[in-house]
Scaffold this motif. Structure first.
Motif, PDB file in Angstrom:
ATOM      1  N   UNK A 406       0.848  -1.202   0.000  1.00  0.00           N
ATOM      2  CA  UNK A 406       0.000   0.000   0.000  1.00  0.00           C
ATOM      3  C   UNK A 406       0.877   1.243   0.000  1.00  0.00           C
ATOM      4  N   UNK A 407       0.632   2.124  -0.983  1.00  0.00           N
ATOM      5  CA  UNK A 407       1.330   3.403  -1.105  1.00  0.00           C
ATOM      6  C   UNK A 407       0.310   4.517  -0.884  1.00  0.00           C
ATOM      7  N   UNK A 408       0.603   5.419   0.041  1.00  0.00           N
ATOM      8  CA  UNK A 408      -0.394   6.410   0.442  1.00  0.00           C
ATOM      9  C   UNK A 408       0.102   7.822   0.198  1.00  0.00           C
ATOM     10  N   UNK A 409      -0.855   8.727  -0.043  1.00  0.00           N
ATOM     11  CA  UNK A 409      -0.539  10.115  -0.385  1.00  0.00           C
ATOM     12  C   UNK A 409      -1.476  11.046   0.380  1.00  0.00           C
ATOM     13  N   UNK A 410      -0.899  11.869   1.251  1.00  0.00           N
ATOM     14  CA  UNK A 410      -1.675  12.850   1.992  1.00  0.00           C
ATOM     15  C   UNK A 410      -1.684  14.164   1.236  1.00  0.00           C
ATOM     16  N   UNK A 411      -2.862  14.626   0.889  1.00  0.00           N
ATOM     17  CA  UNK A 411      -3.002  15.791   0.017  1.00  0.00           C
ATOM     18  C   UNK A 411      -3.462  16.998   0.827  1.00  0.00           C
ATOM     19  N   UNK A 412      -2.704  18.080   0.766  1.00  0.00           N
ATOM     20  CA  UNK A 412      -3.135  19.339   1.349  1.00  0.00           C
ATOM     21  C   UNK A 412      -2.814  19.480   2.824  1.00  0.00           C
ATOM     22  N   UNK A 413      -3.094  20.661   3.335  1.00  0.00           N
ATOM     23  CA  UNK A 413      -2.837  20.977   4.738  1.00  0.00           C
ATOM     24  C   UNK A 413      -3.807  20.209   5.627  1.00  0.00           C
ATOM     25  N   UNK A 414      -3.320  19.760   6.765  1.00  0.00           N
ATOM     26  CA  UNK A 414      -4.183  19.094   7.720  1.00  0.00           C
ATOM     27  C   UNK A 414      -4.394  17.617   7.466  1.00  0.00           C
ATOM     28  N   UNK A 415      -3.732  17.047   6.457  1.00  0.00           N
ATOM     29  CA  UNK A 415      -3.875  15.610   6.207  1.00  0.00           C
ATOM     30  C   UNK A 415      -3.391  14.840   7.436  1.00  0.00           C
ATOM     31  N   UNK A 416      -4.097  13.790   7.778  1.00  0.00           N
ATOM     32  CA  UNK A 416      -3.787  13.011   8.969  1.00  0.00           C
ATOM     33  C   UNK A 416      -2.507  12.211   8.764  1.00  0.00           C
ATOM     34  N   UNK A 417      -1.464  12.539   9.515  1.00  0.00           N
ATOM     35  CA  UNK A 417      -0.226  11.767   9.428  1.00  0.00           C
ATOM     36  C   UNK A 417      -0.437  10.354   9.943  1.00  0.00           C
ATOM     37  N   UNK A 430       4.964   2.923   0.996  1.00  0.00           N
ATOM     38  CA  UNK A 430       5.670   4.180   1.225  1.00  0.00           C
ATOM     39  C   UNK A 430       4.641   5.308   1.285  1.00  0.00           C
ATOM     40  N   UNK A 431       4.864   6.264   2.187  1.00  0.00           N
ATOM     41  CA  UNK A 431       3.942   7.389   2.361  1.00  0.00           C
ATOM     42  C   UNK A 431       4.553   8.668   1.802  1.00  0.00           C
ATOM     43  N   UNK A 432       3.707   9.504   1.202  1.00  0.00           N
ATOM     44  CA  UNK A 432       4.134  10.801   0.685  1.00  0.00           C
ATOM     45  C   UNK A 432       3.112  11.854   1.110  1.00  0.00           C
ATOM     46  N   UNK A 433       3.593  13.085   1.325  1.00  0.00           N
ATOM     47  CA  UNK A 433       2.707  14.200   1.654  1.00  0.00           C
ATOM     48  C   UNK A 433       2.864  15.295   0.617  1.00  0.00           C
ATOM     49  N   UNK A 434       1.739  15.792   0.126  1.00  0.00           N
ATOM     50  CA  UNK A 434       1.730  16.847  -0.884  1.00  0.00           C
ATOM     51  C   UNK A 434       1.035  18.059  -0.263  1.00  0.00           C
ATOM     52  N   UNK A 435       1.811  19.058   0.116  1.00  0.00           N
ATOM     53  CA  UNK A 435       1.256  20.219   0.808  1.00  0.00           C
ATOM     54  C   UNK A 435       1.561  21.487   0.040  1.00  0.00           C
ATOM     55  N   UNK A 436       0.755  22.511   0.322  1.00  0.00           N
ATOM     56  CA  UNK A 436       0.998  23.821  -0.278  1.00  0.00           C
ATOM     57  C   UNK A 436       1.003  23.767  -1.791  1.00  0.00           C
ATOM     58  N   UNK A 437       2.087  24.272  -2.390  1.00  0.00           N
ATOM     59  CA  UNK A 437       2.188  24.312  -3.846  1.00  0.00           C
ATOM     60  C   UNK A 437       2.979  23.133  -4.409  1.00  0.00           C
ATOM     61  N   UNK A 438       3.216  22.113  -3.578  1.00  0.00           N
ATOM     62  CA  UNK A 438       3.937  20.929  -4.056  1.00  0.00           C
ATOM     63  C   UNK A 438       3.228  20.319  -5.258  1.00  0.00           C
ATOM     64  N   UNK A 439       4.025  19.842  -6.218  1.00  0.00           N
ATOM     65  CA  UNK A 439       3.466  19.063  -7.314  1.00  0.00           C
ATOM     66  C   UNK A 439       3.300  17.617  -6.852  1.00  0.00           C
ATOM     67  N   UNK A 440       2.127  17.082  -7.107  1.00  0.00           N
ATOM     68  CA  UNK A 440       1.840  15.717  -6.713  1.00  0.00           C
ATOM     69  C   UNK A 440       2.601  14.707  -7.572  1.00  0.00           C
ATOM     70  N   UNK A 441       2.778  15.037  -8.865  1.00  0.00           N
ATOM     71  CA  UNK A 441       3.264  14.054  -9.828  1.00  0.00           C
ATOM     72  C   UNK A 441       4.630  13.457  -9.494  1.00  0.00           C
ATOM     73  N   UNK A 442       5.670  14.249  -9.169  1.00  0.00           N
ATOM     74  CA  UNK A 442       6.966  13.617  -8.907  1.00  0.00           C
ATOM     75  C   UNK A 442       6.949  12.662  -7.723  1.00  0.00           C
ATOM     76  N   UNK A 443       6.196  12.994  -6.688  1.00  0.00           N
ATOM     77  CA  UNK A 443       6.143  12.126  -5.516  1.00  0.00           C
ATOM     78  C   UNK A 443       5.407  10.825  -5.837  1.00  0.00           C
ATOM     79  N   UNK A 444       4.330  10.935  -6.573  1.00  0.00           N
ATOM     80  CA  UNK A 444       3.566   9.742  -6.925  1.00  0.00           C
ATOM     81  C   UNK A 444       4.366   8.846  -7.860  1.00  0.00           C
ATOM     82  N   UNK A 445       5.073   9.452  -8.813  1.00  0.00           N
ATOM     83  CA  UNK A 445       5.849   8.640  -9.743  1.00  0.00           C
ATOM     84  C   UNK A 445       7.029   7.965  -9.048  1.00  0.00           C
ATOM     85  N   UNK A 446       7.581   8.591  -8.009  1.00  0.00           N
ATOM     86  CA  UNK A 446       8.615   7.920  -7.231  1.00  0.00           C
ATOM     87  C   UNK A 446       8.038   6.672  -6.573  1.00  0.00           C
TER      88      UNK A 446
END
Length: 800
Positions: A406-417, A430-446
């Motif tokens: 399972x690979x998880x992605x927390x999107x935006x401010x306040x996502x539950x860690x 593996x877990x990734x967090x996408x906050x503020x102006x972060x681009x989601x794509x590079x983290x998801x593709x990793x």
């Protein structure tokens, strides 16, 4: 209109919290955080102030104290019910009391109660915790101070067992925040990035291994405070041994030395170049109301990249959820040109229109589907992570961990860690967090590259220690190792040796059928005066491991959790910090007033608190079938509510455009709440897909499933050329699709090299297709492509 004076909550009540000061000490990849909260009661009666706030889920809260005037009271860790009774007894006797406890449902939410604060009295509360820093896709270490706390969605029909979150918009938060971080590492601190405004980085020595960074004045509370810290050569494996607490009894967790092993494997190139070509890829997308706007748009773009990057012959499906859930196919389908085209048509139309955030039921449905032989299941979960049943969700993932990653992605401010990290940890991903102006794509593709890596098997960790020293693991066994992902392992070292001063640890595993091992020697000299950081992180790891064994049903496990928590001074779901000012006993004049300090929310609070579940059944039935006050759509009683008023699990399939097919799907779920409703689906043609506005995504959208591009006007447009220019530049006797594919690759390498992580996999697929064509004039095509586009890309760099 009369204007209220002072700092007020949404209920026009005076707010006693005035300011928060945060000091962070970052040592390599571990951080110690000291937060001081300043309270002042300006009312004419004694108050009890209640503040609910977030912390990182894996943080070890290790100190809690209060200072009133010149008197400091240090809290003790006690069993939760015992602490609550002491707190109530103290309040009833007029004593000042302070209670800090972790939510029973989510370990990243804490509740602080400041009781019996007399009129005109001030108090400063100090809270300390230690936490690990996650490694990002670009090698940076991520520190996050959660500031935004969006109320967690409670699924309808569930019992609200969590703490009540009172929140106000970021612009109305009635207290200030100051933040400063001191960084130190054996390696040079290269830089610090943040979406928040920072003062310039100040180095403290000429080697630049120590630095200070501060938050610029006027933080607007519109985002969590996130630092990305970059060290030179940060990913070397390391072992740190920490001396025990001098006053603690030898043989106990805090009395013995503790060790932390940092594993950062580097797989050989031969293995990394042969990524898996099989797998069942299941994408689960949050379409609740909180995903509206840029979040859902970024998710659509990310799904485009993911789908284009999948290998031919794998299987895939896309689920989306809110109050109900949907699937684009009745079961995972083989990846082909036809299924890819159908999926992309649906992805284009996805909106954040499914209501609440009920993630448990779609997960249950996914796990009920049989696994496909020789196609390892890889689950990708995208959510802003605002749910109240976090432990139920992570327990379900753990129960099914043997059948998937399972690979998880927390999107935006306040996502539950707690939710995002818990999904990945229990699912071996593996877990990734996408906050503020972060681009989601590079983290998801990793993460997709992680998923395509061969599964590491037969992992073992063995210690070769000096004579007379034994080791007790504090961390659960390693179940997943990925290239580019760091793992931390904690252990307790019992005993002493005067003979040998060197220890050794060996990590062994099997990868793609080949055995590997990483061996690391270390000096056996425990470091002193470290603040017991490693001990506390090790205790926190052990506590989390024990809590995952359902201690509510096993008194012995619960007792051990409480014992470890009390001994180490680290919080758990079964203990609380309690501090009582026994010298403050004064009779209370009148009732004690409760004041709930509002937390920060970027969205309307009621939208995420289970508005339907708090209403009488008749009222919720009247609302069903319409849009509620927050724009959420609820099913009518006949379609989505059982006779008892409980929500029935509902699975719907999206319309697929330009297809003529019918599905008749059997009833497979089954639930006490009511029958499942799978309907036959008519698929009607729809409008043609409009290309994305982003140039990279526009080019990606034109690639075919097997990896090639077609020579057509759409490609010319994506390359900012005319069809005539592209046609005329084509070498003679070269197939149009071969030419188009070479030009696309040249454009990616020439203009988007900084975004290589996003297109690396689909480019690899294109190269494989070209090599299979056995074209003799590839070099000529590359030269012509460079001339057409004005690039200077070498044939070898394309992988040809």
């Amino acid at each position: 209109m009369m204007r209220c004076c002072g700092l007020l909550s949404v209920n026009k009540e005076p707010v006693p919290l005035k300011a928060i000061e945060v000091q962070v000490e970052v040592k390599d990849h571990v951080a110690t955080v000291v937060s001081t909260l300043h309270y002042e009661n300006k009312e004419d009666k004694a108050i009890e102030a209640v503040f609910v706030f977030p912390l990182p889920a894996d943080a070890a809260v290790c100190h809690f104290s209060a200072k009133i005037g010149q008197t400091e009271i240090v809290a003790d860790v006690k069993e939760k019910q015992e602490a609550r009774e002491e707190y109530d007894d103290a309040l009833s006797s007029g004593q000042q009391a302070f209670l800090l406890e972790e939510s029973e449902q989510s370990p990243d939410i804490f509740s602080l109660s400041v009781g019996s604060l007399p009129p005109g009295e001030s108090a400063s509360i100090r809270l300390d915790y230690v936490t690990e820093l996650a490694v990002e896709a670009d090698g940076g270490l991520r520190f996050c101070l959660p500031v935004v706390l969006n109320p967690r969605y409670q699924p309808r029909g569930s019992e609200d067992r969590g703490v009540q979150v009172m929140s106000v918009p970021a612009s109305q938060v009635p207290y200030s925040l100051t933040f400063a971080a001191r960084l130190s590492s054996p390696r040079q601190v290269s830089k610090v990035d943040s979406a928040c405004p920072l003062e310039p980085l100040q180095y403290l020595n000429k080697e630049q291994t120590q630095a200070v960074v501060k938050l610029a004045a006027g933080h607007a509370f519109d985002r969590d405070i996130e630092l990305l810290i970059y060290y030179k050569d940060a990913h070397q494996p390391a072992v740190v041994v920490e001396a025990g607490k001098a006053s603690a009894e030898p043989g106990t967790l805090m009395g013995d030395a503790a060790v932390m092993l940092s594993v950062y494997p580097e797989f050989c190139q031969a293995v990394m170049s042969s990524l898996a070509t099989r797998g069942e890829f299941v994408f689960l997308l949050d379409r609740s109301g909180s995903m509206q706007g840029a979040r859902i748009g970024s998710a659509r773009d990310t799904l485009l990249l993911l789908l284009k990057s999948l290998p031919m012959g794998c299987y895939f499906n896309i689920y989306s959820f809110g109050s109900s859930f949907e699937s684009i196919f009745p079961k995972s389908m083989e990846y082909s040109e036809k299924t890819l085209e159908n999926a992309l048509k649906i992805v284009k139309e996805i909106q954040a229109d499914l209501g609440g955030t009920e993630i448990l039921r779609p997960l249950q449905h996914i796990y009920s589907q049989p696994c496909i032989p020789n196609q390892p299941r890889q689950l990708f979960v995208f959510t802003d992570g605002e749910v109240g049943n976090t432990k139920d969700v992570t327990s379900l993932v753990k129960k099914n961990s043997s059948s998937h990653r399972c690979f998880s992605f927390g999107i935006g401010e306040g996502a539950s860690t707690a939710l995002i990290n818990g999904l990945a940890k229990e699912g071996g991903g593996h877990a990734q967090f996408i906050a503020g102006t972060d681009r989601m794509q590079p983290k998801v593709m990793q993460s997709l590259q992680f998923a395509l890596q061969p599964a590491v098997e037969d992992i073992s960790v063995t210690w070769d220690l000096p004579k007379g020293v034994s080791v007790t693991p504090l961390s659960p066994p390693l179940t997943a190792i990925f290239q580019g992902q760091r793992s931390l392992i904690y252990a307790q070292l019992t005993g002493q040796s005067s003979e040998e001063t060197v220890g050794c640890v060996t990590v062994k595993y099997s990868l793609a059928g080949h055995p590997f091992q990483n061996k690391l020697a270390f000096a056996f000299h425990p470091t002193e005066d470290t603040g017991l950081t490693i001990h506390r992180l090790g205790a926190r790891t052990l506590i989390r491991c024990l809590e995952s064994k359902e201690p509510e049903k096993d008194e012995e496990v619960k007792k051990k959790v409480v014992n470890v928590s009390v001994q180490s001074g680290v919080s758990s779901s079964f203990t609380s910090f309690i501090a009582i000012n026994k010298g403050s006993s004064k009779p209370i004049q009148g009732p004690l007033l409760q004041r709930r300090v509002p937390g920060v929310s970027l969205r309307a609070p009621m939208a995420y608190c289970g508005i339907m579940s708090s209403m009488p059944y008749d009222a919720s039935r009247r609302l069903a079938g319409s849009l509620d006050s927050q724009g959420y759509r609820h099913a009518t009683k006949g379609k989505g509510l059982s006779a008892k008023g409980k929500r029935a699990p509902e699975l719907r399939f999206s319309k697929m455009e330009k297809m003529s097919a019918k599905w008749s799907v059997p009833n497979t779920l089954g639930d006490a709440g009511g029958p499942d409703r799978f309907s036959s689906l008519e698929i009607n043609p729809g409008p043609p897909i409009q290309p994305p506005s982003d140039t990279l995504l526009q080019l990606v959208s034109l690639q075919k499933a097997s990896g090639y591009w077609e020579l057509n006007p759409a490609l010319a447009t994506a390359l900012h050329k005319t069809s005539k220019q592209v046609e005329q530049a084509k070498p003679a006797n070269v197939n149009g699709n071969v030419w188009a594919t070479v030009v696309a690759l040249v454009w990616l390498h020439g203009f988007k090299s900084d975004a290589e992580v996003e297109w690396k996999l689909l480019a690899r697929k294109a190269v494989s297709w070209l090599l299979a064509q056995k074209v003799p004039c590839i070099a000529e095509c590359v030269t012509a492509g460079n001339t057409l586009l004005g690039c200077n890309v070498q044939k070898d760099s394309l992988g040809l």
